[in-house]
Design an enzyme around this catalytic site. Structure first.
Site, short mmCIF file in Angstrom:
data_model
loop_
_atom_site.label_atom_id
_atom_site.label_comp_id
_atom_site.label_asym_id
_atom_site.label_seq_id
_atom_site.Cartn_x
_atom_site.Cartn_y
_atom_site.Cartn_z
N LYS A 222 0.82 -1.22 0.00
CA LYS A 222 0.00 0.00 0.00
C LYS A 222 0.84 1.26 0.00
O LYS A 222 2.01 1.25 0.35
CB LYS A 222 -0.99 -0.05 1.17
N ARG A 256 -3.92 -9.94 4.57
CA ARG A 256 -4.30 -9.98 3.15
C ARG A 256 -3.10 -9.49 2.35
O ARG A 256 -2.72 -8.32 2.47
CB ARG A 256 -5.52 -9.09 2.93
C1 7PJ Z 1 -8.31 -4.27 1.32
C2 7PJ Z 1 -9.36 -5.01 0.82
C3 7PJ Z 1 -8.03 -4.30 2.73
C4 7PJ Z 1 -9.88 -5.82 2.92
C5 7PJ Z 1 -8.40 -3.94 -0.79
C6 7PJ Z 1 -5.35 -3.00 -2.14
C7 7PJ Z 1 -6.65 -2.30 -2.25
N1 7PJ Z 1 -10.15 -5.80 1.61
N2 7PJ Z 1 -9.42 -4.79 -0.51
N3 7PJ Z 1 -8.86 -5.10 3.47
N4 7PJ Z 1 -7.71 -3.62 0.29
N5 7PJ Z 1 -10.63 -6.57 3.74
O1 7PJ Z 1 -5.27 -4.23 -2.00
O2 7PJ Z 1 -4.33 -2.28 -2.19
O3 7PJ Z 1 -7.15 -3.65 3.27
S1 7PJ Z 1 -8.09 -3.35 -2.41
#
Ligand code: 7PJ
Length: 277
Positions: A222, A256
């Site tokens: 990020k 994640r």
């Molecule tokens: C997240 C997500 C996160 C959850 C994205 C990226 C943006 N879902 N979907 N948590 N981020 N639960 O992966 O940079 O931080 S999309």
């Protein structure tokens, strides 16, 4: 305390931290191979993440990156459903990253066992859609909407505001019959937050974990990591590993990530060291 997350036909044992691999099923701007090509490429990547030790795969067909535009429901369905169906058939624990009630229902019907909503089931019908399934739900905090959320976000006490919001959404889920053991909370790093907000949320992660709901953290590649290191997204692996371990050390039970193999190794080492905590 041992936690088990109820995810449809799966039960995810959270007695140790788990790794969620990110699978974006969005058209490849560098190819004109069409849908079949995009699908096969996504499946190959998911299988590689599973072989590398991913515990679950988060399938997304709508970019929620800062500045991203919304995706049409039919397009989102066409992208994610065949991929979810195939991965579920192969036995994987599949999560669907969507805000849309119709996509949630179709994804669970195709075998998804978790609904991951960056909007915390706030679209009309989303709570009801999730409640009509037996999937787990990940409730994420987002201030504003992806297109505009990074325009000067401001909070009083970011950690308290995020925690209170998430607990309120969890209670709304429980009121509709979504059992407590199906709910995961996520502070939503980067979603309407400055670098200072993200760092404050990470430091305060133990307070979110103290709510008793399992916590998921998404920091992989990020922009906050870019702000700290000066690196573009493709060179943020070391920063992402540091962030994942910091989150796990503060109570995150699911991370994640894009880089599954490296994250699994880092968590194995961290866990071995901390066995006697
Ligand atoms: C997240 C997500 C996160 C959850 C994205 C990226 C943006 N879902 N979907 N948590 N981020 N639960 O992966 O940079 O931080 S999309």
């Amino acid at each position: 305390m041992t936690t088990t997350l109820a995810c449809g036909r799966h039960a995810l044992d959270l007695s140790r931290p788990r790794v969620m691999g990110i699978l974006n099923v969005t058209p490849d701007s560098f190819s004109d191979g069409g849908r079949f090509f995009d699908r096969e490429r996504a499946l190959d990547q998911a299988r590689r993440m599973l072989a590398d030790g991913a515990d679950l795969i988060d399938v997304g067909g709508e970019s929620t990156r800062p500045g991203a535009a919304a995706v049409d429901e039919a397009d989102e369905l066409a992208r994610v459903i065949p991929v979810i169906d195939e991965l579920a058939r192969e036995g994987a624990l599949v999560s669907v990253d969507t805000m849309k009630p119709a996509v949630m229902r179709a994804a669970v019907a195709a075998g998804a066992a978790m609904i991951n909503d960056v909007n915390a089931l706030r679209l009309p019908g989303a709570l009801e859609a999730a409640a009509s399934t037996d999937a787990a739900v990940c409730l994420m905090h987002m201030r504003g909407e992806p297109r505009t959320m990074q325009d000067a976000p401001a909070y009083g006490d970011v950690a308290t505001e995020v925690r209170d919001f998430l607990v309120e959404r969890a209670q709304a889920c429980e009121a509709l019959g979504i059992a407590r053991d199906r709910i995961v909370l996520d502070p939503g790093f980067g979603f309407g937050k400055t670098l200072a907000h993200n760092l404050a949320l990470l430091r305060a992660l133990p307070e979110l974990a103290a709510t008793g709901y399992p916590v998921l953290a998404g920091l992989s590649r990020k922009s906050s990591l870019g702000a700290i290191t000066g690196r573009p997204p493709g060179e943020r692996l070391a920063g992402s590993l540091a962030a994942a371990l910091a989150a796990v050390a503060r109570g995150a039970l699911i991370v994640r990530v894009h880089d599954v193999r490296e994250t699994v190794d880092a968590i194995k080492v961290w866990t071995a060291i901390g066995r006697d905590r």
